[in-house]
Design a protein around this motif. Structure first.
Motif, PDB file in Angstrom:
ATOM      1  N   UNK A 191       0.828  -1.208   0.000  1.00 34.35           N
ATOM      2  CA  UNK A 191       0.000   0.000   0.000  1.00 34.35           C
ATOM      3  C   UNK A 191       0.861   1.256   0.000  1.00 34.35           C
ATOM      4  N   UNK A 192       1.927   1.188   0.798  1.00 35.39           N
ATOM      5  CA  UNK A 192       2.722   2.401   0.984  1.00 35.39           C
ATOM      6  C   UNK A 192       3.625   2.690  -0.200  1.00 35.39           C
ATOM      7  N   UNK A 193       4.123   1.661  -0.859  1.00 33.31           N
ATOM      8  CA  UNK A 193       5.176   1.933  -1.837  1.00 33.31           C
ATOM      9  C   UNK A 193       4.786   1.631  -3.273  1.00 33.31           C
ATOM     10  N   UNK A 194       3.697   0.980  -3.489  1.00 30.92           N
ATOM     11  CA  UNK A 194       3.440   0.522  -4.855  1.00 30.92           C
ATOM     12  C   UNK A 194       2.545   1.456  -5.664  1.00 30.92           C
ATOM     13  N   UNK A 195       1.906   2.350  -5.016  1.00 29.68           N
ATOM     14  CA  UNK A 195       1.030   3.315  -5.684  1.00 29.68           C
ATOM     15  C   UNK A 195       0.013   2.593  -6.578  1.00 29.68           C
ATOM     16  N   UNK A 196      -0.743   1.746  -5.968  1.00 31.66           N
ATOM     17  CA  UNK A 196      -1.854   1.130  -6.717  1.00 31.66           C
ATOM     18  C   UNK A 196      -1.507  -0.129  -7.469  1.00 31.66           C
ATOM     19  N   UNK A 197      -0.229  -0.406  -7.669  1.00 27.65           N
ATOM     20  CA  UNK A 197       0.116  -1.649  -8.360  1.00 27.65           C
ATOM     21  C   UNK A 197       0.119  -2.783  -7.333  1.00 27.65           C
ATOM     22  N   UNK A 198      -0.779  -3.710  -7.478  1.00 30.29           N
ATOM     23  CA  UNK A 198      -0.806  -4.786  -6.480  1.00 30.29           C
ATOM     24  C   UNK A 198      -0.348  -6.097  -7.091  1.00 30.29           C
ATOM     25  N   UNK A 199       0.394  -6.878  -6.298  1.00 30.84           N
ATOM     26  CA  UNK A 199       0.746  -8.209  -6.775  1.00 30.84           C
ATOM     27  C   UNK A 199      -0.456  -9.137  -6.654  1.00 30.84           C
ATOM     28  N   UNK A 200      -0.282 -10.301  -7.159  1.00 34.05           N
ATOM     29  CA  UNK A 200      -1.333 -11.304  -7.076  1.00 34.05           C
ATOM     30  C   UNK A 200      -1.037 -12.166  -5.853  1.00 34.05           C
ATOM     31  N   UNK A 201      -1.800 -11.905  -4.777  1.00 34.49           N
ATOM     32  CA  UNK A 201      -1.504 -12.621  -3.535  1.00 34.49           C
ATOM     33  C   UNK A 201      -1.898 -14.079  -3.621  1.00 34.49           C
ATOM     34  N   UNK A 202      -1.013 -14.932  -3.154  1.00 35.90           N
ATOM     35  CA  UNK A 202      -1.292 -16.368  -3.099  1.00 35.90           C
ATOM     36  C   UNK A 202      -1.080 -16.808  -1.660  1.00 35.90           C
ATOM     37  N   UNK A 203      -2.118 -17.267  -1.043  1.00 34.11           N
ATOM     38  CA  UNK A 203      -1.949 -17.700   0.335  1.00 34.11           C
ATOM     39  C   UNK A 203      -1.355 -19.096   0.361  1.00 34.11           C
ATOM     40  N   UNK A 204      -0.215 -19.229   0.969  1.00 32.64           N
ATOM     41  CA  UNK A 204       0.450 -20.528   1.079  1.00 32.64           C
ATOM     42  C   UNK A 204       0.722 -20.774   2.554  1.00 32.64           C
ATOM     43  N   UNK A 205       0.029 -21.764   3.087  1.00 32.02           N
ATOM     44  CA  UNK A 205       0.017 -21.947   4.532  1.00 32.02           C
ATOM     45  C   UNK A 205       1.372 -22.215   5.160  1.00 32.02           C
ATOM     46  N   UNK A 206       2.101 -23.173   4.637  1.00 25.24           N
ATOM     47  CA  UNK A 206       3.340 -23.559   5.303  1.00 25.24           C
ATOM     48  C   UNK A 206       4.494 -22.657   4.911  1.00 25.24           C
ATOM     49  N   UNK A 207       5.314 -22.268   5.892  1.00 23.43           N
ATOM     50  CA  UNK A 207       6.391 -21.338   5.562  1.00 23.43           C
ATOM     51  C   UNK A 207       7.450 -22.049   4.729  1.00 23.43           C
TER      52      UNK A 207
END
Ligand SMILES: Nc1ncnc2c1ncn2[C@@H]1O[C@H](COP(=O)(O)OP(=O)(O)OP(=O)(O)O)[C@@H](O)[C@H]1O
Ligand SMILES: Nc1ncnc2c1ncn2[C@@H]1O[C@H](COP(=O)(O)OP(=O)(O)OP(=O)(O)O)[C@@H](O)[C@H]1O
Ligand SMILES: [Mg+2]
Ligand SMILES: [Mg+2]
Lengths: 265, 262, 257, 307, 265
Positions: free
Chosen positions: D132-148
């Motif tokens: 939010x702070x640094x991308x100025x509207x460009x968002x990545x495609x979030x992929x939730x991956x449970x295990x680290x």
């Protein structure tokens, strides 16, 4: 047509015990012959039929049909099973049509043929029933119809009329003979009734138990159609033949049986 | 219908017991992670109104449908083959057992390596989760088929393929369908687990989210909805089972259980 | 085919699998799929340590307890469900719901019931194993041939005699299939219970190693788990073979010729 | 599980339980502190749990006295009225976003797969905050991956373009020879220094009823951290004692990195940064806004220990 | 002793079709009577026997034994099943001893009794075999032995000798009669053989099909022991009776059957 030589079959049970069902059995059945097979219970009749059908692997000997050794089951042969072996999930019609279906007969045709045979067997109205909804005798007739449906060259019948009443049996005997006259299959027919053996057979094969083998072949020299009285009366030749068979079988029996006999009167 | 009505009182009774036990236990001992029954019920209602839930279900179910379809398509024939061919069974059995016991968490990294983290690996995991149940029960079903039926079919010239389709498959069907029910349950579990451990785009994501936020009621609401789906699918399988194996009522005890002679 | 039949199948099959693993592991050269030899080395190290042995003993005890409870409860409940429509109506939904519910659901419940001790792990094992046994037993009992039950009742068998004399023997093949699945699930449950509630025993080692990308250790533990499972299932199958020797063979290649 | 609760022993000593969640390197000072308290004659039991939620549940029920792990769930619980207080820091913000080589800034990630842990996890919140702070509207495609570990592997395998990692994950990744395949994109230690993702928290009743023991624990923890900061070898020794299965090659490197960045400081919590942490989680929707630092934390122990 | 009034039983199959197996059937069997039951296949004989055994719930009517309505199966009755119903996992001896075991007879005693009966049935040497290892006729004899073993007051036999050969059948008939003279059970005996019906029965019940009911009761006024010729010959009275039964059954048959008759000759 069917030539059996030196056929032996020993069953080994789960504990390693062996039972010799067939021991050096030999039998020739001519083309178009109607052969009836009589023998004490447990002598190996079913085993012999299954060997001819190509269902049971035998230990030694040869079975040839038209001069060629059999290679497992073939479309030339059809069997009526002693325990019926009906598919419990299939309706009467579907059971009867089973063999036709395996032969790729189209649905409409095989259903028609099946329905016709079902009616012949006196089961009209029961076409859609499942085997579990039939009486014992009805189930047996379904098994017969199934074998007749495929019009085999060799018809192997293992006590096919054992569970039906006398009247039905007579009608079915007539039906079977009519079919035999018409299509001329070779028939091997296991029965426990000496009258039936004489009525139907060109020859009667007598099997002995342990060793299970064909002990004697009795020709039935009676002209066909063989008239049968309306009731249980029988002509002299009949009586003579059945009496002979009776004696022979009793001799075999007495050799082998360990039954604690009551007064045989 | 009458059967349904006869069963209903028992179902209601046990459900009341279950709900009461849940509620009471949650009140007595429950904490942050164990919501009460009514709380969960309310949250379920609320969650059902969320479009997010439906999107998540849509996403998750893709893997479920594909994965389970593959499990059936492979598992049933394989189970029948194993039941029919002794030699094959003896060699394959070990692997079947390994497949059964290997904790899926352990094979996820391998899956990621081979198939990435897309739908493929999720589907594969659902398949792996459910297929053993189908195979083992199909195999057991084949063993129950009356061998004299095979003999009969052979006598009418049935080839191996026809023995499969006309004798073994229908004969084993009651057992196969039991495997299908078990497999369905496992497939739904697989659908959730794969998301908990791998790509949590669907309902698994919801679970992780609510758990991470310690929001127990919606967490359990999500699980209730997943279980409801599983139960729905299993009843559908039951329905198919009854249609496909109605014949077994003419041979099995089940039919006689309802009544006894007067 | 006949030559194949005489060889010891399971070891041969496993050896082939091991070879494939080794080859792929070497060829791939990635850390998260080490070849079998590396895993075996690690297993040796762990065994030398002694801690492993204690873990295994602990895990096995959990497994034994959990499996015993699952089998007894599973068969009892399964028979009850198979014999009585009422019981089936009353319990069916819960059996299938719990069969499906991911272990995560149980974790807080068991945690609050048993704490993080052996009880919780055993409970997880039971949760993993028991429902498969129930479902298969119920189905098996319902499929018992009606004519046999009829026969037994005609000789005056009541429910108490019907069960051991007719229903259970006739249902044995399917029940044993369920037991096999159940025992397999119990082994998985053992590991997962030790991973997802209380981190003890083998689960501890896996968690630890997994967190530090130590695939060799993870796979080493898996080898142990699989070995345990194979032994357990082999026992089940031996019992199965003894109990169902009477079942007429539908399989080909079962007898000689 | 009431058997795990706190009980008094004869002689004024105490029996209580410290719960840890899948302990890693950051947790060993906590274990060492527990040992220190044990040396004073108290019976300190250690329970290892699989999920922080279970530990917090146990804390809220009073089964466990002290636990240490993710701050987020603890704040959630506190927000829901659970009797839990944050009393010390475990480790300062150690998270950083790693990406494929060539990933220079957030804008390179526009529409690219970005692996996150679940909603509510601190790393997720920080990543989104950063975007939010640094991308100025460009968002990545979030992929939730449970295990680290799955996430790290997915990154190494090129399945995702970027993901936040902890120091130990990053070092482990490097040591598997894949360091050249990733690059650090953003360092939350620098951008969000006031956020404390892992803290020590305790059952509130335990704290009021057994102040001395609590104090002894916190004091011991502060001392352990000080020793680590004096010499990374101390951490290596602790890891060797408490986590014998840890890969011996990586540990010194990880320890050195923690020390050089001064991440271990149990007394680092202040009303200010606790409030900033709370505000951060409120912003991330993990908790409702309005929670006050003084209600969530009891910093008297760290003040006492530091003085 | 057995009093059956207005017994009706309709089967409903899975598609909702109904078959009326018994319709207002009535039958009284006296204490110690040997009643034989003849009727066309599918007329409801098995259903009637199962009703008496308490195995099949019927729709209406009453069945009383010694004046008490039956409450399900009881230890006073034992049945020989048409389809044998042997336990496939139990050896021959265990199958025969099954009823005794249920009655709590000690192991040694029941095994001894079972072995004795197995020998009587001509199955000595097959004691340890499983049913699947026996021929059809052998299986049937195991089922008979099982029923005889419990020495019931009422013996219900559903075509018990249908699968055995004539000689064995005769021996078994003698055995059965000897046992009946000795223990005096009430016997209801289904058969398809009119000779057998007349030879064994005090009375012969004729059943008609659809509606399935007892159409006629024919007393057999022949003294016992009823001598039977060594062969298939029969005395005049026999022939007369069987002929009568034959005609009656054929009449019934013709009323109901839809069999496509060949020439009935
Ligand atoms: N599968 C088997 N395993 C072991 N023994 C068997 C098997 N099948 C048959 N037998 C044995 O082989 C012998 C012959 O059996 P078979 O079924 O051929 O007799 P059968 O002449 O048909 O008798 P029945 O008239 O009673 O039907 C019997 O002693 C039987 O015990
Ligand atoms: N379970 C069932 N479901 C449906 N119909 C049945 C069932 N059992 C028997 N029937 C029907 O009831 C009728 C009588 O059957 P039953 O078995 O009593 O005849 P049966 O006189 O014993 O004949 P058989 O001499 O052929 O054994 C038959 O028409 C049969 O189709
Ligand atoms: Mg036979
Ligand atoms: Mg009948």
């Amino acid at each position: 047509m069917i030539e059996i030589h030196g056929l032996s079959k020993t069953f080994t049970d789960r504990r390693g015990d062996t039972v010799t069902a067939l021991d050096d059995a030999r039998l020739d059945v001519a083309e178009n012959e109607f052969l009836t097979l009589l023998g004490p219970s447990g002598c190996g009749k079913t085993t012999l039929l299954k060997c001819i059908a190509g269902l049971v692997p035998y230990d030694s000997g040869t079975i040839e049909i038209d001069g060629r050794p059999i290679q497992g089951p073939g479309p030339d042969r059809a069997m009526v099973f002693q325990n019926f072996a009906l598919l419990p999930w299939a309706s009467v019609v579907d059971n009867v049509a089973f063999g036709l279906r395996l032969r790729g007969v189209a649905r409409a045709e095989r259903e028609e043929r099946a329905r016709e045979l079902v009616a012949t067997m006196g089961l009209a109205g029961f076409e859609k029933k499942l085997p579990g909804e039939l009486s014992g005798g009805m189930q047996q007739r379904v098994g017969i119809a199934r074998a007749l449906a495929v019009q085999p060259q060799v018809l192997l019948m293992d006590e096919p009329f054992g569970a039906v009443d006398e009247q039905t049996r007579r009608l079915l005997q007539e039906e079977l003979l009519a079919l035999w006259e018409e299509q001329r299959p070779t028939v091997v027919f296991v029965t426990h009734s000496m009258e039936e053996a004489v009525l139907l057979g060109d020859r009667v094969a007598l099997m002995s138990a342990r060793p299970g083998r064909v002990a004697e072949l009795v020709p039935v020299d009676l002209p066909r159609p063989r008239a049968r009285g309306g009731g249980p009366d029988r002509s002299g030749v009949y009586a003579e033949l059945t009496a002979y068979l009776w004696d022979r079988l009793r001799e075999m029996h007495e050799e082998h049986r360990t039954v604690r006999t009551g007064a045989p009167a | 219908m009458t059967r349904l009505n006869a069963r209903l009182p028992y179902q209601i009774l046990t459900f009341a017991l279950f709900a009461a036990a849940w509620e009471l236990y949650a009140r007595a001992r429950g904490g942050l992670l164990l919501p009460g029954f009514f709380e969960t019920l309310r949250a379920t209602g609320a969650l059902l109104a969320e479009p997010e839930l439906w999107r998540a279900l849509y996403v998750s179910n893709q893997a479920l449908v594909l994965g389970f379809a593959i499990a059936l398509a492979l598992g049933i024939p394989l189970g029948i083959l194993l039941g029919r061919f002794r030699t094959l069974e003896r060699y394959a059995d070990v692997w079947l057992n390994i497949l059964l016991v290997t904790p899926m968490a352990a094979i996820i990294p391998l899956l990621v390596m081979w198939t990435g983290i897309g739908l493929t690996s999720r589907t594969a995991l659902v398949t792996v989760f459910s297929i053993v149940m189908v195979i083992v029960n199909s195999r057991a079903g084949v063993r129950q088929v009356d061998p004299s039926l095979i003999e009969m079919a052979r006598s009418f010239g049935a080839r191996e393929r026809e023995i499969f389709t006309r004798v073994l498959l229908p004969g084993a069907l009651p057992a196969v369908m039991t495997g299908v029910r078990l497999g369905l349950g496992r497939a739904v579990t697989g659908m959730v687990i794969v998301e908990l451990l791998m790509i949590s785009d669907g309902v698994g994501g919801l679970i992780l989210e609510y758990r991470g936020l310690l929001k127990a009621p919606p967490l359990y609401a999500t699980i209730v909805i997943i279980l409801a789906e599983a139960l729905l699918l299993i009843s559908a399988a039951r329905w198919c089972e009854r249609r496909l194996t109605h014949w077994s009522r003419t041979t099995a005890t089940r039919a006689n259980l309802a009544g006894s002679p007067k | 085919m006949s030559a194949l039949r005489r060889l010891p199948a399971a070891p041969l099959s496993l050896a082939a699998g091991a070879m494939v693993w080794e080859v792929i592991g070497r060829a791939a050269g990635v850390s998260f799929f080490p070849p079998l030899s590396t895993v075996l080395d690690r297993l040796g190290e762990m065994a030398a340590d002694g801690a492993l042995l204690a873990s295994v003993r602990d895990s096995l005890l959990n497994l034994l307890l959990g499996t015993a409870i699952s089998l007894v409860a599973g068969i009892v409940i399964g028979v009850a469900m198979g014999r009585s429509r009422r019981v089936e109506a009353a319990l069916g939904v819960y059996v299938y719901a719990l069969l499906t519910a991911p272990s995560l659901v149980f974790a807080p419940v068991f945690f609050s019931l048993f704490g993080a001790g052996r009880g919780a792990v055993v409970a997880v094992i039971v949760m993993y194993a028991v429902f498969v046994v129930i479902v298969n037993t119920a189905a098996a009992v319902q499929a018992v041939p009606a004519h046999l039950e009829e026969m037994a009742r005609s000789y005056g068998a009541g429910e108490r005699q019907l069960l051991p004399r007719v229903v259970l023997p006739a249902a044995t093949p399917m029940i044993m299939a369920g037991v096999r699945l159940g025992v397999g699930r119990a082994v998985t449950g053992m590991l997962n219970g030790e991973m997802f509630i209380a981190v003890v025993g083998l689960g501890h080692i896996v968690t630890e190693a997994g967190g530090s990308f130590d695939s060799a250790s993870v796979l080493a533990v898996l080898l142990i788990v699989i070995a345990v499972a194979l032994v357990a299932i082999a026992l089940v199958q031996a019992a199965d073979r003894r109990l169902t020797r009477w079942v007429p063979q539908t399989a080909k290649g079962a007898q000689g010729k | 599980g009431t058997d795990a609760g706190t009980t008094s022993l004869p002689g004024g000593k105490l029996s209580f339980t410290v719960a840890v969640t899948e302990p890693d390197i950051t947790a060993v000072p906590v274990l060492a502190a527990a040992d220190a308290v044990r040396r004073q004659g108290h019976d300190v039991k250690i329970v290892e749990l699989a999920e922080p939620e279970l530990a917090i549940e146990g804390l809220a029920q009073g089964d466990y006295a002290i636990s240490a792990e993710a701050t987020g769930p603890a704040l959630s619980a506190i927000d829901q009225g659970a009797p839990i207080k944050i009393i010390a820091d475990v480790v300062a913000n150690q998270w950083a976003v790693y990406g494929k080589p060539g990933t220079g800034s957030c804008t390179d990630l526009r529409g690219r797969p970005f692996g996150i842990f679940s909603e509510g996890a601190v790393a997720t919140a920080m990543s989104k905050d950063w975007v939010r702070a640094t991308c100025r509207g460009a968002t990545p495609d979030y992929l939730t991956i449970g295990g680290s570990d799955v996430r790290a592997q997915a990154l190494a395998a090129g399945e995702i373009d970027a993901t936040p990692l902890e120091i130990s994950d990053a070092v482990a990744l490097e040591s598997t020879g894949r360091a050249d395949r990733v690059t650090k994109v953003a360092d939350f230690a620098k951008t969000l220094p006031d956020v404390h993702p892992q803290t020590v928290y305790a059952n509130a009743d335990f704290l009021t009823e057994h102040r001395e023991v609590s104090q002894a624990f916190v004091t011991a923890l502060v001392r352990e951290h000080a020793r680590i900061n004096a010499s990374a070898n101390h951490l290596v020794r602790l890891v060797h004692r408490y986590l014998p299965d840890e890969d011996p090659e990586d540990v010194p490197r990880i320890a050195a990195r923690y020390r050089s960045r001064k991440l271990f400081d149990a007394a680092a919590l202040t009303p200010h940064n606790v409030q900033r942490t709370i505000d951060f989680f409120a912003r991330a929707d993990v908790i409702d806004p309005g929670l006050k630092a003084k209600d969530a934390a009891d910093l008297s122990f760290v003040r006492e220990a530091a003085s």
